[in-house]
Scaffold this motif. Structure first.
Motif: not given
Length: 92
Positions: A7, A10-11, A14, A57-58, A60-63
């Motif tokens: 994860s 992925h973060e 992104s 998108e970044a 959402e993935s990085a929170e």
């Protein structure tokens, strides 16, 4: 490879993609400012749409986090520059 590591990758990917998108937007806006035509402005506006998608998108993935904040700040700066180009092409 652990799930946390996956994860994190992925973060980071992104955020990197969002930063690349912002860089491309910067170039498109610079072109629109130096060659203020409707066509150049349209290209910059299209690039803005792609960039906003990449930044979303970044986020959402990085929170959250500093990377997302920096990309959002850069995006906001480019939106201001794009408005300047719109003012030149379409008038105030």
């Amino acid at each position: 490879m652990t799930k946390d590591y996956d994860s994190s990758l992925h973060e980071n990917n992104s955020i990197a993609r969002a930063q690349i998108a912002v860089n491309k937007l910067h170039n498109a806006v610079s072109q629109a400012l130096s060659h203020p035509t409707e066509q150049m402005l349209e290209q910059a506006e299209n690039r803005l749409a792609h960039t906003e998608e990449a930044v979303m998108e970044a986020a959402e993935s990085a929170e959250g986090g500093q990377g997302v904040d920096l990309v959002n700040e850069a995006l906001d700066e480019e939106k201001i520059r794009l408005r300047g180009a719109e003012d030149v092409v379409y008038g105030d």
